[in-house]
Design a protein around this motif. Structure first.
Motif, PDB file in Angstrom:
ATOM      1  N   SER A  62      31.495 -51.190 -21.660  1.00 47.26           N
ATOM      2  CA  SER A  62      31.326 -52.591 -21.271  1.00 47.26           C
ATOM      3  C   SER A  62      31.119 -52.691 -19.762  1.00 47.26           C
ATOM      4  O   SER A  62      31.379 -51.742 -19.018  1.00 47.26           O
ATOM      5  CB  SER A  62      32.567 -53.399 -21.666  1.00 47.26           C
ATOM      6  OG  SER A  62      33.667 -53.017 -20.864  1.00 47.26           O
ATOM      7  N   HIS A  63      30.681 -53.870 -19.326  1.00 44.04           N
ATOM      8  CA  HIS A  63      30.498 -54.104 -17.893  1.00 44.04           C
ATOM      9  C   HIS A  63      31.830 -53.963 -17.156  1.00 44.04           C
ATOM     10  O   HIS A  63      31.874 -53.439 -16.044  1.00 44.04           O
ATOM     11  CB  HIS A  63      29.906 -55.499 -17.646  1.00 44.04           C
ATOM     12  CG  HIS A  63      28.472 -55.597 -18.033  1.00 44.04           C
ATOM     13  ND1 HIS A  63      27.463 -55.170 -17.218  1.00 44.04           N
ATOM     14  CD2 HIS A  63      27.874 -56.063 -19.164  1.00 44.04           C
ATOM     15  CE1 HIS A  63      26.294 -55.370 -17.819  1.00 44.04           C
ATOM     16  NE2 HIS A  63      26.530 -55.912 -18.999  1.00 44.04           N
ATOM     17  N   GLU A  64      32.901 -54.426 -17.775  1.00 44.92           N
ATOM     18  CA  GLU A  64      34.222 -54.326 -17.149  1.00 44.92           C
ATOM     19  C   GLU A  64      34.611 -52.861 -16.925  1.00 44.92           C
ATOM     20  O   GLU A  64      35.102 -52.493 -15.856  1.00 44.92           O
ATOM     21  CB  GLU A  64      35.269 -55.016 -18.018  1.00 44.92           C
ATOM     22  CG  GLU A  64      36.641 -55.061 -17.387  1.00 44.92           C
ATOM     23  CD  GLU A  64      37.647 -55.814 -18.236  1.00 44.92           C
ATOM     24  OE1 GLU A  64      38.841 -55.597 -18.005  1.00 44.92           O
ATOM     25  OE2 GLU A  64      37.245 -56.590 -19.112  1.00 44.92           O
ATOM     26  N   GLU A  65      34.371 -52.021 -17.937  1.00 47.26           N
ATOM     27  CA  GLU A  65      34.692 -50.597 -17.802  1.00 47.26           C
ATOM     28  C   GLU A  65      33.819 -49.936 -16.742  1.00 47.26           C
ATOM     29  O   GLU A  65      34.287 -49.075 -15.994  1.00 47.26           O
ATOM     30  CB  GLU A  65      34.546 -49.892 -19.149  1.00 47.26           C
ATOM     31  CG  GLU A  65      35.604 -50.301 -20.151  1.00 47.26           C
ATOM     32  CD  GLU A  65      35.368 -49.731 -21.544  1.00 47.26           C
ATOM     33  OE1 GLU A  65      34.246 -49.267 -21.836  1.00 47.26           O
ATOM     34  OE2 GLU A  65      36.314 -49.757 -22.336  1.00 47.26           O
ATOM     35  N   ILE A  66      32.560 -50.331 -16.666  1.00 43.34           N
ATOM     36  CA  ILE A  66      31.656 -49.796 -15.641  1.00 43.34           C
ATOM     37  C   ILE A  66      32.152 -50.199 -14.254  1.00 43.34           C
ATOM     38  O   ILE A  66      32.151 -49.396 -13.323  1.00 43.34           O
ATOM     39  CB  ILE A  66      30.209 -50.285 -15.857  1.00 43.34           C
ATOM     40  CG1 ILE A  66      29.581 -49.571 -17.040  1.00 43.34           C
ATOM     41  CG2 ILE A  66      29.356 -50.102 -14.611  1.00 43.34           C
ATOM     42  CD1 ILE A  66      29.343 -48.098 -16.828  1.00 43.34           C
ATOM     43  N   ASN A  67      32.589 -51.449 -14.114  1.00 45.63           N
ATOM     44  CA  ASN A  67      33.105 -51.902 -12.814  1.00 45.63           C
ATOM     45  C   ASN A  67      34.315 -51.088 -12.387  1.00 45.63           C
ATOM     46  O   ASN A  67      34.524 -50.863 -11.200  1.00 45.63           O
ATOM     47  CB  ASN A  67      33.452 -53.388 -12.864  1.00 45.63           C
ATOM     48  CG  ASN A  67      32.216 -54.253 -12.920  1.00 45.63           C
ATOM     49  OD1 ASN A  67      31.137 -53.852 -12.509  1.00 45.63           O
ATOM     50  ND2 ASN A  67      32.371 -55.444 -13.453  1.00 45.63           N
ATOM     51  N   ASN A  68      35.110 -50.642 -13.352  1.00 43.80           N
ATOM     52  CA  ASN A  68      36.272 -49.817 -13.036  1.00 43.80           C
ATOM     53  C   ASN A  68      35.879 -48.402 -12.611  1.00 43.80           C
ATOM     54  O   ASN A  68      36.634 -47.736 -11.924  1.00 43.80           O
ATOM     55  CB  ASN A  68      37.235 -49.759 -14.222  1.00 43.80           C
ATOM     56  CG  ASN A  68      37.903 -51.087 -14.478  1.00 43.80           C
ATOM     57  OD1 ASN A  68      38.043 -51.915 -13.586  1.00 43.80           O
ATOM     58  ND2 ASN A  68      38.297 -51.316 -15.719  1.00 43.80           N
ATOM     59  N   LEU A  69      34.708 -47.939 -13.039  1.00 44.67           N
ATOM     60  CA  LEU A  69      34.221 -46.606 -12.670  1.00 44.67           C
ATOM     61  C   LEU A  69      33.688 -46.563 -11.250  1.00 44.67           C
ATOM     62  O   LEU A  69      33.716 -45.525 -10.601  1.00 44.67           O
ATOM     63  CB  LEU A  69      33.083 -46.165 -13.589  1.00 44.67           C
ATOM     64  CG  LEU A  69      33.374 -45.838 -15.028  1.00 44.67           C
ATOM     65  CD1 LEU A  69      32.090 -45.417 -15.714  1.00 44.67           C
ATOM     66  CD2 LEU A  69      34.408 -44.738 -15.141  1.00 44.67           C
ATOM     67  N   HIS A  70      33.140 -47.671 -10.817  1.00 43.42           N
ATOM     68  CA  HIS A  70      32.448 -47.704  -9.533  1.00 43.42           C
ATOM     69  C   HIS A  70      33.339 -47.142  -8.422  1.00 43.42           C
ATOM     70  O   HIS A  70      34.471 -47.521  -8.261  1.00 43.42           O
ATOM     71  CB  HIS A  70      32.003 -49.119  -9.188  1.00 43.42           C
ATOM     72  CG  HIS A  70      31.272 -49.186  -7.892  1.00 43.42           C
ATOM     73  ND1 HIS A  70      30.048 -48.598  -7.725  1.00 43.42           N
ATOM     74  CD2 HIS A  70      31.605 -49.726  -6.712  1.00 43.42           C
ATOM     75  CE1 HIS A  70      29.656 -48.791  -6.475  1.00 43.42           C
ATOM     76  NE2 HIS A  70      30.582 -49.477  -5.844  1.00 43.42           N
TER      77      HIS A  70
END
Length: 104
Positions: A62-70
């Motif tokens: 999800s976009h939320e999980e991607i934001n956490n990876l950044h």
């Protein structure tokens, strides 16, 4: 009265053309659509965003999980495996390309 956030020229142009804004797309579009096969093949040696993530031992759906990876590690993975200089430039390019597509 609430102030509206100023929009970029590109977003204004898309709005005038009756297309979704980039901001709306980011909230509504799945990662598979945003980072579709054509986009991934053009900017990397991968056919899917999942393959790209797996290569770097990252996992996100999800976009939320991607934001956490950044972060620095993810940016380095982007530099190493794509034609982009960092994650934000890759995300921006995917959003602009998706927003430029004609509505179905």
């Amino acid at each position: 009265m609430r102030k509206q956030k100023p929009i970029s020229f590109e977003e204004l142009l898309l709005e005038l053309q009756g297309k979704k804004t980039v901001e709306e797309d980011n909230k509504l579009v799945s990662l598979d659509l945003l980072f579709n096969e054509a986009f991934m093949s053009k900017c990397s040696s991968f056919k899917s965003f999942d393959e790209f993530l797996q290569k770097g031992n990252f996992a996100a759906k999800s976009h939320e999980e991607i934001n956490n990876l950044h972060g620095e590690l993810f940016d380095r993975h982007v530099v190493r495996e794509t034609s982009f200089e960092n994650w934000q430039s890759m995300l921006d390019a995917a959003k602009m390309e998706y927003a430029a597509k004609p509505l179905a």
